[in-house]
Design an enzyme around this catalytic site. Sequence first.
Site, mmCIF file in Angstrom:
data_model
loop_
_atom_site.group_PDB
_atom_site.id
_atom_site.type_symbol
_atom_site.label_atom_id
_atom_site.label_comp_id
_atom_site.label_asym_id
_atom_site.label_seq_id
_atom_site.Cartn_x
_atom_site.Cartn_y
_atom_site.Cartn_z
ATOM 1 N N ASP A 37 10.781 -48.173 -2.748
ATOM 2 C CA ASP A 37 11.957 -48.398 -1.896
ATOM 3 C C ASP A 37 13.165 -48.511 -2.825
ATOM 4 O O ASP A 37 13.021 -48.766 -4.018
ATOM 5 C CB ASP A 37 11.800 -49.702 -1.090
ATOM 6 C CG ASP A 37 12.633 -49.689 0.189
ATOM 7 O OD1 ASP A 37 12.058 -49.551 1.284
ATOM 8 O OD2 ASP A 37 13.883 -49.787 0.086
ATOM 9 N N ASN A 90 8.719 -41.224 3.760
ATOM 10 C CA ASN A 90 9.148 -41.934 4.970
ATOM 11 C C ASN A 90 10.589 -42.435 4.912
ATOM 12 O O ASN A 90 11.233 -42.582 5.953
ATOM 13 C CB ASN A 90 8.173 -43.121 5.161
ATOM 14 C CG ASN A 90 8.732 -44.212 6.035
ATOM 15 O OD1 ASN A 90 8.758 -44.075 7.261
ATOM 16 N ND2 ASN A 90 9.199 -45.298 5.431
ATOM 17 N N TYR A 156 21.876 -36.838 11.340
ATOM 18 C CA TYR A 156 20.488 -37.315 11.431
ATOM 19 C C TYR A 156 19.613 -36.252 12.095
ATOM 20 O O TYR A 156 18.540 -35.907 11.599
ATOM 21 C CB TYR A 156 20.457 -38.631 12.220
ATOM 22 C CG TYR A 156 19.090 -39.281 12.299
ATOM 23 C CD1 TYR A 156 18.620 -40.063 11.253
ATOM 24 C CD2 TYR A 156 18.281 -39.117 13.422
ATOM 25 C CE1 TYR A 156 17.364 -40.666 11.320
ATOM 26 C CE2 TYR A 156 17.027 -39.718 13.496
ATOM 27 C CZ TYR A 156 16.578 -40.494 12.450
ATOM 28 O OH TYR A 156 15.336 -41.095 12.519
ATOM 29 N N LYS A 160 16.540 -34.198 10.366
ATOM 30 C CA LYS A 160 15.168 -34.322 10.860
ATOM 31 C C LYS A 160 14.607 -32.969 11.332
ATOM 32 O O LYS A 160 13.412 -32.722 11.216
ATOM 33 C CB LYS A 160 15.102 -35.371 11.983
ATOM 34 C CG LYS A 160 15.414 -36.796 11.501
ATOM 35 C CD LYS A 160 14.399 -37.286 10.489
ATOM 36 C CE LYS A 160 14.644 -38.708 10.033
ATOM 37 N NZ LYS A 160 13.653 -39.175 9.055
ATOM 38 N N ILE A 189 10.866 -46.677 17.827
ATOM 39 C CA ILE A 189 9.904 -47.616 17.242
ATOM 40 C C ILE A 189 10.634 -48.898 16.834
ATOM 41 O O ILE A 189 11.719 -48.841 16.247
ATOM 42 C CB ILE A 189 9.223 -46.981 15.992
ATOM 43 C CG1 ILE A 189 8.644 -45.580 16.323
ATOM 44 C CG2 ILE A 189 8.139 -47.904 15.444
ATOM 45 C CD1 ILE A 189 7.581 -45.528 17.388
ATOM 46 N N THR A 191 11.817 -51.270 14.751
ATOM 47 C CA THR A 191 12.033 -51.508 13.312
ATOM 48 C C THR A 191 13.488 -51.947 13.109
ATOM 49 O O THR A 191 14.316 -51.798 14.024
ATOM 50 C CB THR A 191 11.834 -50.211 12.485
ATOM 51 O OG1 THR A 191 12.904 -49.315 12.789
ATOM 52 C CG2 THR A 191 10.496 -49.551 12.735
HETATM 53 P P1 NAP Z 1 13.924 -49.009 8.246
HETATM 54 O O1 NAP Z 1 13.279 -50.206 8.812
HETATM 55 O O2 NAP Z 1 15.394 -48.973 8.051
HETATM 56 O O3 NAP Z 1 13.176 -48.652 6.873
HETATM 57 C C1 NAP Z 1 13.624 -47.609 6.057
HETATM 58 C C2 NAP Z 1 13.398 -48.005 4.619
HETATM 59 O O4 NAP Z 1 13.843 -46.905 3.788
HETATM 60 C C3 NAP Z 1 14.249 -49.217 4.215
HETATM 61 O O5 NAP Z 1 13.495 -50.095 3.406
HETATM 62 C C4 NAP Z 1 15.379 -48.572 3.442
HETATM 63 O O6 NAP Z 1 15.986 -49.418 2.505
HETATM 64 C C5 NAP Z 1 14.658 -47.436 2.765
HETATM 65 N N1 NAP Z 1 15.600 -46.432 2.266
HETATM 66 C C6 NAP Z 1 16.732 -45.993 2.844
HETATM 67 N N2 NAP Z 1 17.347 -45.111 2.061
HETATM 68 C C7 NAP Z 1 16.594 -44.987 0.948
HETATM 69 C C8 NAP Z 1 16.719 -44.230 -0.239
HETATM 70 N N3 NAP Z 1 17.777 -43.448 -0.471
HETATM 71 N N4 NAP Z 1 15.742 -44.319 -1.170
HETATM 72 C C9 NAP Z 1 14.685 -45.138 -0.982
HETATM 73 N N5 NAP Z 1 14.526 -45.899 0.109
HETATM 74 C C10 NAP Z 1 15.470 -45.824 1.069
HETATM 75 O O7 NAP Z 1 13.619 -47.744 9.171
HETATM 76 P P2 NAP Z 1 12.298 -47.243 9.928
HETATM 77 O O8 NAP Z 1 12.619 -47.240 11.363
HETATM 78 O O9 NAP Z 1 11.077 -47.887 9.429
HETATM 79 O O10 NAP Z 1 12.363 -45.714 9.461
HETATM 80 C C11 NAP Z 1 11.400 -45.104 8.625
HETATM 81 C C12 NAP Z 1 11.470 -43.610 8.886
HETATM 82 O O11 NAP Z 1 11.133 -43.364 10.253
HETATM 83 C C13 NAP Z 1 12.857 -42.991 8.684
HETATM 84 O O12 NAP Z 1 12.742 -41.746 8.057
HETATM 85 C C14 NAP Z 1 13.363 -42.842 10.100
HETATM 86 O O13 NAP Z 1 14.326 -41.812 10.207
HETATM 87 C C15 NAP Z 1 12.098 -42.522 10.835
HETATM 88 N N6 NAP Z 1 12.145 -42.754 12.281
HETATM 89 C C16 NAP Z 1 12.343 -44.006 12.777
HETATM 90 C C17 NAP Z 1 12.382 -44.172 14.166
HETATM 91 C C18 NAP Z 1 12.573 -45.520 14.796
HETATM 92 O O14 NAP Z 1 12.765 -45.582 16.030
HETATM 93 N N7 NAP Z 1 12.520 -46.614 14.068
HETATM 94 C C19 NAP Z 1 12.216 -43.068 15.011
HETATM 95 C C20 NAP Z 1 12.024 -41.812 14.452
HETATM 96 C C21 NAP Z 1 11.977 -41.665 13.083
HETATM 97 P P3 NAP Z 1 17.334 -50.239 2.967
HETATM 98 O O15 NAP Z 1 16.840 -51.333 3.837
HETATM 99 O O16 NAP Z 1 17.905 -50.687 1.666
HETATM 100 O O17 NAP Z 1 18.208 -49.243 3.692
#
Ligand code: NAP
Length: 249
Positions: A37, A90, A156, A160, A189, A191
């Site tokens: 991360d 991810n 975004y 994607k 989701i 998060t």
């Molecule tokens: P999250 O809780 O924000 O987790 C994302 C993690 O990635 C955070 O720890 C973040 O760190 C880290 N990150 C961001 N930019 C980074 C970089 N440049 N290098 C390394 N790490 C980085 O989000 P999540 O919902 O779990 O999302 C995970 C993935 O699922 C993403 O690709 C997102 O687009 C995808 N997704 C999520 C949803 C949803 O509804 N949650 C739906 C569809 C797809 P920081 O906290 O420092 O930013």
Amino acid sequence: MNEYENKVILITGAGSGIGRATALLFAHHRSQVIVSDRDEVSGFETVNKIKEMGGKASFFKCDISNEKEVQELITKTIKDFDQLDYAFNNAGIEGTPAPTNECTSENWNKTISVNLTGLWLCMKYELQEMLKYKRGNIVNCSSIAGLVGFENIPAYVASKHGIIGLTKTAAIENAKNGIRINAICPGTIQTPMLSRFTKGDEQSMAKDVPMGRIGKPEEIAEAVLWLCSDKSSYMTGQAMAVDGGWTCH
Ligand code: NAP
């Protein structure tokens, strides 16, 4: 011994949300987990959770939009673990919401540089290692926003969609190399990303989901686990929606 035991998985963005849930699930199945991360504090929290349950994990800091850091991440992985069996690319950001005509170049460039360029960089260096042994399994995190349009998040959505094209291309290139590459497309989701996006009102998204609820990060983790397993052995280059039926509309 299960098929995940002693396998090495690299997970980017594993300090939070879907990445953390996936790290915990693979650790539960006795894989060695590289928690990566850009945020050290949350990354170490995930590692500590894994260690508390008796699993094996290490934290490697990496901003995936920085090529040198990605290269070092893979080099360190091989130096410390000798192998790379699975990768879950991810890490991602949602960017700043604004319609296409108001999206700034700064927001566009930042979102693309993390979500699309960063994911490509990870795959590039993961593949270079996996190709040495002609085996491996990569799962890329796209989104339902990689399958359909969404208002106010043009960068975004473009990133994607791009991930799915990249996944298909790398899958074809490596289909005879023993390496499978698929994309997962989560719906809404629970998060921290969804909390930020909905300004704390995540449940407002549930009405648009045929199942009537938002998903849990653990439900995405289970799908990643299956995509990495031999149970999905004839599957490559696919974009699999895990979305409570959202994209059936
Ligand atoms: P999250 O809780 O924000 O987790 C994302 C993690 O990635 C955070 O720890 C973040 O760190 C880290 N990150 C961001 N930019 C980074 C970089 N440049 N290098 C390394 N790490 C980085 O989000 P999540 O919902 O779990 O999302 C995970 C993935 O699922 C993403 O690709 C997102 O687009 C995808 N997704 C999520 C949803 C949803 O509804 N949650 C739906 C569809 C797809 P920081 O906290 O420092 O930013």
